[in-house]
Design a protein around this motif. Structure first.
Motif, short mmCIF file in Angstrom:
data_model
loop_
_atom_site.label_atom_id
_atom_site.label_comp_id
_atom_site.label_asym_id
_atom_site.label_seq_id
_atom_site.Cartn_x
_atom_site.Cartn_y
_atom_site.Cartn_z
N THR A 193 77.20 -28.28 84.84
CA THR A 193 77.69 -28.59 83.50
C THR A 193 77.57 -30.09 83.22
N GLY A 194 77.18 -30.42 82.02
CA GLY A 194 77.05 -31.83 81.67
C GLY A 194 78.39 -32.50 81.42
N VAL A 195 78.50 -33.75 81.85
CA VAL A 195 79.67 -34.57 81.56
C VAL A 195 79.19 -35.73 80.70
N PHE A 196 79.79 -35.85 79.52
CA PHE A 196 79.31 -36.85 78.57
C PHE A 196 80.25 -38.05 78.53
N PRO A 197 79.71 -39.22 78.24
CA PRO A 197 80.56 -40.41 78.20
C PRO A 197 81.60 -40.31 77.09
N THR A 198 82.79 -40.82 77.37
CA THR A 198 83.85 -40.81 76.36
C THR A 198 84.06 -42.22 75.83
N HIS A 254 89.13 -43.38 82.05
CA HIS A 254 88.65 -43.26 83.42
C HIS A 254 87.51 -42.24 83.51
N LYS A 255 86.64 -42.45 84.48
CA LYS A 255 85.51 -41.54 84.67
C LYS A 255 85.98 -40.22 85.29
N GLU A 256 85.22 -39.17 85.03
CA GLU A 256 85.49 -37.86 85.63
C GLU A 256 85.30 -37.95 87.14
N GLY A 298 75.04 -49.24 81.90
CA GLY A 298 74.74 -49.16 83.31
C GLY A 298 74.60 -47.73 83.78
N PRO A 299 74.38 -47.52 85.08
CA PRO A 299 74.13 -46.17 85.63
C PRO A 299 75.35 -45.26 85.61
N TYR A 300 76.53 -45.79 85.19
CA TYR A 300 77.73 -44.96 85.09
C TYR A 300 78.20 -44.81 83.64
N ASP A 301 77.37 -45.23 82.70
CA ASP A 301 77.77 -45.23 81.29
C ASP A 301 77.15 -44.13 80.46
N PHE A 302 76.32 -43.27 81.09
CA PHE A 302 75.66 -42.20 80.33
C PHE A 302 76.18 -40.81 80.72
N GLY A 303 77.25 -40.77 81.52
CA GLY A 303 77.74 -39.50 82.00
C GLY A 303 76.89 -38.99 83.16
#
Length: 500
Positions: free
Chosen positions: A264-269, A304-306, A276-281
């Motif tokens: 399942t996709g996780v999208f940025p909130t 906070h990130k998933e 950066g590499p953690y900003d696109f989900g």
């Protein structure tokens, strides 16, 4: 005068103009055998007669008319070219071997050895072109020992040519040498890399827990060992990283790690000031979002990130070794923003992020993208609205699909603008099959009438040159022919193909 001297044979003066007239076979269209085969046949016939003529009357031609050895070499070289171009249009290796035989005979008999003694740069260029063509044929036949000798000889010939003649094509010939050297370097890498480990990770709600459905398959039995597979269903992040680290540590030299993600996709909130590499989900590896190692995790706020999201940046440490990634997810495009930090071979094949509404209700048992990678004919039938077919027709279509795969492989290896990462994985048959099926999938979806949004199409990192691969007219024509065999041509667009 020549006709009087040699009456029984075909007159050379009649044959040479015909050969000159028919040698523009490169300008013939690549499609439709009827379009070009007759021209090739007539050209073969003319050059065969010309070759036999000079063999039968060599003494008269030498003594009375001053036939040069380089002229004999030119005839042999043209025949070698014909066989090579016939190979390009048919993919039959036997024609490539015939080209090698003629080119090899020219070298063994030193037909061009006296060219350098004549003060005619155009003759030296003929010799250089012969070397370049011979090298290409040897590369395709993987005769690397011969290639090394030929490159050395070509280098010496170019140096002599540029020293003796102040011509405008010096830079071009040096560029040819550089391209050959680069090709050899890639060929050596291609020959070494092989798939050793595969991590298959699943977390989709409609995915069957038994991951055997997404195992790698090839069209025929192979002598090579199958790669070692880890099948992980809904792993926590720590479990996934443990397996990744173990595979990375144990990966043999010149080997590739494959990571297959169906999740399942996780999208940025919210908005981010950086990209950066953690900003696109990324993709969600475990659906128990608030549980890790059995303990409840409470987020302080939505910024906070998933916890169980696998971001592209999470895989960066593993790009220190060759890495091949497949992402089948509604947020697969997050991995389009990958960065190759360590210069190792790296490719990401990314699924469409959405499918047309007409197909969404029918695809609850698995992903269409994964189906294309594992059973492309079944996937083609599915998007064409077919649920069954007779056995004989199935086998006919499978055989045609194998031809399409061979042609796609040829498109990739002949491309001048493709990123070399794709070619570096091409020596492994599993990865080569995945690449060719990915291109077939993308080309099929781009031609299908209901796949009209950009998000309906697969993507890749690095990007493929569309005009040479997924939008290539030759491949598009193949897809329409396969559709015609199945009587579903009306499902696909005709106007994507250039006017034939």
């Amino acid at each position: 005068q020549l006709r009087t001297a040699i009456p029984p044979a075909y007159p050379l003066l009649d044959l040479v103009p015909k050969a000159m007239f028919t040698c523009h076979y490169r300008d013939l269209p690549q499609y439709g055998q009827k379009q070009w085969q007759s021209y090739f046949g007539r050209t073969f016939d003319v050059y065969t007669k010309l070759w036999k003529f000079q063999q039968q009357h060599r003494q008269v031609l030498d003594n009375r008319y001053g036939l040069k050895r380089w002229q004999i070499g030119e005839i042999a070289s043209k025949i070698g070219q014909l066989y090579y171009h016939y190979y390009l249009r048919t993919s039959e290796t036997s024609y490539l071997n015939e080209a090698f035989s003629f080119y090899s005979a020219i070298r063994q008999r030193s037909y061009y050895s006296q060219v350098n003694k004549e003060d005619r740069p155009e003759l030296v260029v003929k010799k250089l072109r012969y070397y370049a063509r011979f090298i290409v044929v040897c590369l395709l036949l993987n005769k690397m020992d011969v290639v090394k000798d030929l490159v050395k000889e070509l280098s010496d010939e170019i140096e002599d040519y540029t020293h003796r003649f102040n011509t405008e094509d010096q830079v071009e010939w040096n560029l040819v040498l550089q391209e050959v050297a680069a090709f050899i370097e890639v060929s050596m890498i291609v020959g070494q890399l092989s798939l050793a480990d595969a991590l298959i990770i699943g977390n989709c709600n409609n995915q069957v827990k038994n991951c055997e459905g997404i195992m790698l398959k090839t069209d025929k039995p192979t002598r090579r060992e199958n790669p070692h597979k880890y099948l992980l269903y809904k792993p926590t992040f720590s479990q996934l990283y443990t397996f990744l680290a173990a595979s990375f540590k144990e990966l043999p030299a010149n080997s590739v790690l494959l990571i297959y993600l169906s999740a399942t996709g996780v999208f940025p909130t919210g908005r981010s000031d950086s990209e950066g590499p953690y900003d696109f989900g990324g993709v969600l590896t475990n659906s128990n979002r608030d549980i890790i190692n059995g303990d409840a995790i409470h987020k302080r706020n939505q910024s906070h990130k998933e916890m169980h999201c696998l971001h592209p940046g999470d895989l960066y440490p593993f790009t220190r070794k060759p890495l091949f990634i497949i992402v089948d997810s509604s947020n697969s495009v997050a991995y389009k923003n990958f960065t190759n930090l360590f210069g190792q071979p790296l490719v990401c094949l990314l699924s469409p992020t959405a499918y047309p509404k007409a197909l969404q209700d029918q695809s609850q048992r698995g992903s269409l993208f994964t189906l294309f990678l594992n059973n492309p004919l079944m996937a083609f039938l599915f998007v064409s609205g077919l649920s069954s077919m007779r056995r004989g027709l199935w086998e006919k279509c499978q055989e045609y699909l194998r031809k399409i795969n061979r042609d796609i492989a040829q498109l990739l290896t002949h491309s001048r603008s493709i990123d070399q990462a794709f070619l570096q994985f091409f020596g492994d048959e599993f990865l080569r099959l995945l690449l060719t099926r990915f291109i077939f999938c993308s080309a099929t979806m781009r031609m299908h009438k209901i796949f009209r949004e950009t998000r309906n199409y697969p993507e890749s990192y690095p990007q493929l040159p569309r005009d040479e691969t997924v939008e290539n007219p030759h491949l598009q024509k193949h897809i329409l022919e396969l559709a015609s065999i199945l009587d579903v041509r009306n499902v696909f667009l005709e106007n994507t193909i250039d006017d034939y």
